[in-house]
Design an enzyme around this catalytic site. Structure first.
Site, mmCIF file in Angstrom:
data_model
loop_
_atom_site.group_PDB
_atom_site.id
_atom_site.type_symbol
_atom_site.label_atom_id
_atom_site.label_comp_id
_atom_site.label_asym_id
_atom_site.label_seq_id
_atom_site.Cartn_x
_atom_site.Cartn_y
_atom_site.Cartn_z
ATOM 1 C CG HIS A 92 -1.938 0.939 1.380
ATOM 2 N ND1 HIS A 92 -1.722 2.241 1.750
ATOM 3 C CD2 HIS A 92 -3.275 0.825 1.165
ATOM 4 C CE1 HIS A 92 -2.885 2.888 1.769
ATOM 5 N NE2 HIS A 92 -3.844 2.051 1.414
ATOM 6 C CG ASP A 107 0.452 -2.189 6.091
ATOM 7 O OD1 ASP A 107 -0.482 -2.220 6.913
ATOM 8 O OD2 ASP A 107 0.370 -1.593 5.000
ATOM 9 C CD GLN A 126 -7.043 -4.311 4.208
ATOM 10 O OE1 GLN A 126 -8.010 -5.003 4.543
ATOM 11 N NE2 GLN A 126 -7.160 -3.031 3.889
ATOM 12 C CE LYS A 168 -7.364 0.220 6.416
ATOM 13 N NZ LYS A 168 -7.721 0.534 5.030
ATOM 14 C CB CYS A 226 -3.629 3.130 -1.614
ATOM 15 S SG CYS A 226 -4.835 4.398 -1.234
HETATM 16 C C1 PLP Z 1 -2.551 -2.663 3.507
HETATM 17 C C2 PLP Z 1 -2.829 -1.302 3.987
HETATM 18 N N1 PLP Z 1 -1.843 -0.567 4.522
HETATM 19 C C3 PLP Z 1 -2.050 0.680 4.990
HETATM 20 C C4 PLP Z 1 -3.290 1.252 4.940
HETATM 21 C C5 PLP Z 1 -3.439 2.636 5.483
HETATM 22 O O1 PLP Z 1 -4.280 2.638 6.594
HETATM 23 P P1 PLP Z 1 -4.868 4.023 7.129
HETATM 24 O O2 PLP Z 1 -5.466 4.701 5.937
HETATM 25 O O3 PLP Z 1 -5.873 3.649 8.123
HETATM 26 O O4 PLP Z 1 -3.715 4.793 7.663
HETATM 27 C C6 PLP Z 1 -4.353 0.529 4.396
HETATM 28 C C7 PLP Z 1 -5.723 1.056 4.302
HETATM 29 O O5 PLP Z 1 -6.030 2.015 3.627
HETATM 30 C C8 PLP Z 1 -4.114 -0.767 3.904
HETATM 31 O O6 PLP Z 1 -5.100 -1.492 3.370
#
Ligand code: PLP
Ligand code: PLP
Lengths: 406, 156, 406, 156
Positions: A121, A198, A201, A224, A362
């Site tokens: 991401h 990370d 998910q 999430k 993203c």
């Molecule tokens: C795999 C992954 N990493 C990072 C993020 C970033 O999370 P957040 O937008 O809650 O900071 C997300 C979600 O958008 C994600 O799906």
């Protein structure tokens, strides 16, 4: 697990979207919230509100205790060793930035290498890119294969004596790939390289055990995991939090402040500057309780059932192509339909009350690799039913009808 | 909750006129403690003799009535005790504040126990527990010759 | 303005604290929330929840629109020129760090000077201290006098050709001093030095007009303006936001992401990485509406009346000493009582349901300057009444009784 | 909201087989447009003659049916127009999408207006407005010789 009973805990499903029942298949983006979570937030503001830590009146004492209770719950939820290893941020993105910035400040110099993967991401790429820009570090991308699995041997080959950190997703938000973190940590351990996971998910969908994973950092977002927006969580091994410099500076993260010198507070306050998302953190405890009330094994079993059912039914629709076919897959299904742009799919599905996401999610690196500009994504939460999938499939057929492809 | 229990006369009296203030002569151990939340500070000066007995114990500090009284009472009770006795009193004090409501140490007589029990009102005021325990943690830090400043945010 | 009607909008005041009615005099720390704000949050989660920006289904469209509506409301609230000049952060502390970090990255080098004042909250000192540590910059403190007023001529003398930025509070959270920002901006303008204003305490209490102030940056927190926790606001002149590098990196703040190159999104997204405090920002619109429903002039008049009443009554209590006596004072009253430590005062007042704060209020520099280690602070919100002040004074007398000072 | 209005036959047809694709020969202006939200991209190639008349207009792009159809229809309608006429058509199109429901330009005949009106369904789908307007903004950027890439996040 009785999915209808669970679904009934989510007030939003009693609403109509475009006159239709809501089929929410955008949980990878953010999950809906159960009534227990919504009520906790509501009651906290109505009956208990106070800032934490700084005041010693009864409201503040209560809020402070509740805040720390969430910290303990999170610690238990991910099986961390110490509650000081849990730092609250505003989202996972901030959590990863916290690590990239402070770790980078202390440990990255020109020519040093950072390994990430083609699955990441943007939130697990851009913070490292800043180090590339500001410190002339090098980013290496561990490649994925067409199934959407990271090729572990190739990742291993990228490791050199200059590798300073490996940052990798636990569960892809495009393909649903569950990444074998333990294998990667094993590779890293041999060379004493810290690993950031990370967990955005993974936290809502699979069992998390940071001690077992033995990763150095693990980041995820409350919103999430059936929690409110505005809360992120960083787990970091205590040795790192003790060693690394602070990130955001201000009230609450200090110990003694003089005109020529400042000393910082002990953990976890060192990393929690300013007024925290107090109500949100306190409320997040209910989200964890919600997860626990279901039981992670039941949740996994249910989501697998829905995912398998969805894959099976989608594969039967000729023009639908599912992106990736990883060895271990969670409930994230990205797909394309021949002749219809994902953006058009999303609009048409929305008319049937079906909420999916269209775009690059993203993950532009992934899409470029797969030669795609955009995909449609249906992602599964604990409240999704087989009916939802049937409606999804019917709506997809409607797309084809509108575009005259059937 | 009862303010009268928290602010017993003996607490107020020790708070107003703390005993054993200042640096004791010939101290060979010292340690600082700090509560960043309220700014309470304490500096413990300790003279251990060659048998590790507490020969003298004094303190400097600023803080609320509870923290000053607690430090003052501690210096009175621990003076003359051996290393092990002192540590036993300290854990029995912490145990009283956090769990039970009694002082179990064998190294205090009944009057001394009563004196120490005057701090038990703190139990009902969780934000004030650290005020009562700061000087004790700092004393142990001095006793054990630890170099790091005691910070209430790091102790439970 | 009918204060009882307003007070009745705050559910928390129907609760009992230690069997007593709540007298909340800790609004400088964080304000209580009116029912309209609480309900908005509740309804958003119940009926409308979605993440913003990224998805195009109906829920996401609605949330995105509502989110941007708050941005426009904030722009109007502080009289900014463009909505892109409003950046949402998690709190004011992050907002100030955002400026210190990005401005510092681009404009501060060894030996450069930053001017702050002896009135500053740690959140407007520590971020600049980081630049002192990391860039060998110099921090100069503009002195205050015993009244708690910044000595403007002395500040002026600190300005040199090496001064790169001036960061100053608009309203002291210890003395209630209202700082003549326009005079400081005038000094700064002559030398082309940007000015950051810490508006945490001003935003809830006085009329804010950033165009009139002509400051470059203005930071405040939603939770002190009758809003939810988890939202901070940074106003910055567009030229700065365009010129400065990004702060937090991740999803949503990018434009094109390639393996070797990343371009960033236009304003305001460039500074809003990751999932924002969506629900909180959307809810904050109700806080602004609440402020507007009262009218800033009515609010100021009411708070002045209560403050004057409190000062008058407190001054009559012999052993009470009020800290500072600034030319222009808002409803923040710090005081000491001879012979009783502020910590003890706070505990005793709490027994009477009176919530105040004791300590250094994140202003150790101020306390050191005034030769104090801690003070007690009663701070006024729009819901406070003269009755509250009477109860405060009675409770103070009770302190004296307990400590046998009366 | 009505999907049939959004996806009229003419839109679907232009979306499937866009006209004037590719680089036109001898183009002397070009500009790129990008919608970061969905990844839609467009690259406009424009040949202005020495009287600033649009001699030819083509595009390359990837995107949804709406964005391709809008670009395709635009190239058809604007071709042969003068600088001022082209700008007038563009504002009249934007005005139709955002405010009124009619095309007011005097520089289009009734058939051309009908064709352009096929995009009016977008009005009911706010998230799709940018898909329909990206190519138009990019065209104007090319026309005016601006160097910066058009980014839908910067246009209202
Ligand atoms: C795999 C992954 N990493 C990072 C993020 C970033 O999370 P957040 O937008 O809650 O900071 C997300 C979600 O958008 C994600 O799906
Ligand atoms: C003057 C001042 N500046 C900055 C802050 C920091 O605000 P926050 O904690 O919301 O980031 C506060 C409040 O604590 C304050 O009163």
């Amino acid at each position: 697990m009785d999915v209808n009973e669970i679904k009934s805990q989510f007030p939003i499903f009693s609403k109509k979207i475009n006159g239709k029942s809501l089929v929410y298949l955008d949980s990878s983006n953010s999950s809906q919230k159960p009534i227990s979570v919504i009520n906790r937030l509501n009651n906290f503001y109505k009956n208990e509100f106070s800032n934490i830590g700084r005041s010693i009146h009864s409201l503040a004492v209560n809020a402070t205790n509740k805040f720390e209770e969430t910290r303990v719950s999170v610690k238990n939820f991910i099986n961390a060793k110490f509650k000081e290893e849990i730092i609250f941020t505003k989202n996972a993105t901030e959590a990863i930035n916290l690590v990239a910035t402070t770790f980078g400040q202390q440990n990255i110099k020109e020519g040093d290498e950072i390994i990430i993967t083609e699955l990441e991401h943007h939130s697990n790429y851009v913070p490292w890119h800043f180090l590339r820009e500001n410190k002339k570090a090098i980013i290496k991308f561990a490649p994925i294969n067409n199934d959407g699995d990271i090729i572990i041997e190739e990742l291993q080959k990228l490791v050199t004596s200059k590798t300073k950190i490996i940052a990798v997703t636990h569960l892809s938000n495009v393909t649903g790939t569950i990444v074998p973190i333990k294998e990667i940590v094993e590779i890293a351990r041999k060379k004493n390289i810290p690993v950031l996971v990370d967990g955005c998910q993974s936290a809502p969908h699979i069992k998390i055990d940071v001690l077992d994973l033995d990763c150095d950092f693990y980041a995820f977002s409350g919103h999430k995991v059936y929690g409110p927006t505005g809360v992120g969580i960083l787990y970091a091994k205590r040795k790192w939090l003790e060693k690394l410099p602070p990130y955001i500076g201000g009230g609450a993260m200090i110990s003694e402040v003089k005109k020529n010198k400042i000393t910082y507070a002990p953990l976890p306050e060192k990393y929690e500057a300013g007024t925290m998302p107090t109500a949100e953190v306190i409320t997040f405890n209910e989200s964890i309780k919600f997860m626990e009330s279901i039981g992670i094994n039941n949740l996994m079993k249910h989501e697998k059932e829905i995912t398998d059912y969805a894959l099976e039914k989608l594969k039967k629709i000729n023009s639908v192509k599912i992106i990736g076919n990883p060895k271990n897959k969670a409930g994230v299904i990205s797909f394309t339909i021949k002749g219809i742009h994902p953006h058009d799919i999303a609009t048409i599905l929305d008319e049937d009350g079906v909420a999916i996401r269209a775009g690059h999610h993203c993950c532009q690196i992934f899409h470029e690799k797969m030669n795609l500009t955009a995909t449609a994504r249906a992602s599964i939460g604990v409240y999704n039913t087989k009916d939802d999938i049937d409606i999804l499939c019917k709506a997809i057929k409607n797309c084809q009808k509108i575009f005259d492809l059937k | 909750m009862d303010l009268k229990e928290l602010y017993q006369d003996i607490i107020l009296e020790h708070g107003k006129s703390p005993r054993n203030l200042g640096k004791c002569e010939g101290y060979n151990h010292d340690a600082k403690g700090y509560n960043p939340l309220c700014g309470d500070k304490v500096h413990i000066y300790l003279k251990l003799d060659n048998k590790k007995k507490v020969e003298s114990l004094t303190f400097e500090g600023e803080g609320c009535a509870i923290s000053l009284a607690s430090a003052s009472i501690m210096t009175e009770l621990v003076n003359g005790k051996s290393f092990d006795e002192a540590k036993d009193i300290m854990s029995s004090f912490l145990n009283m504040i956090k769990n039970t409501s009694e002082i179990k140490s064998n190294h205090l007589d009944d009057d001394q126990k009563t004196k120490l029990m005057s701090l038990s009102g703190v139990k009902q005021f969780p934000m004030r527990v650290k005020c009562a325990t700061l000087s004790w943690h700092t004393f142990v830090s001095a006793l054990e010759g630890k170099k790091k400043e005691v910070n209430t945010e790091q102790i439970d």
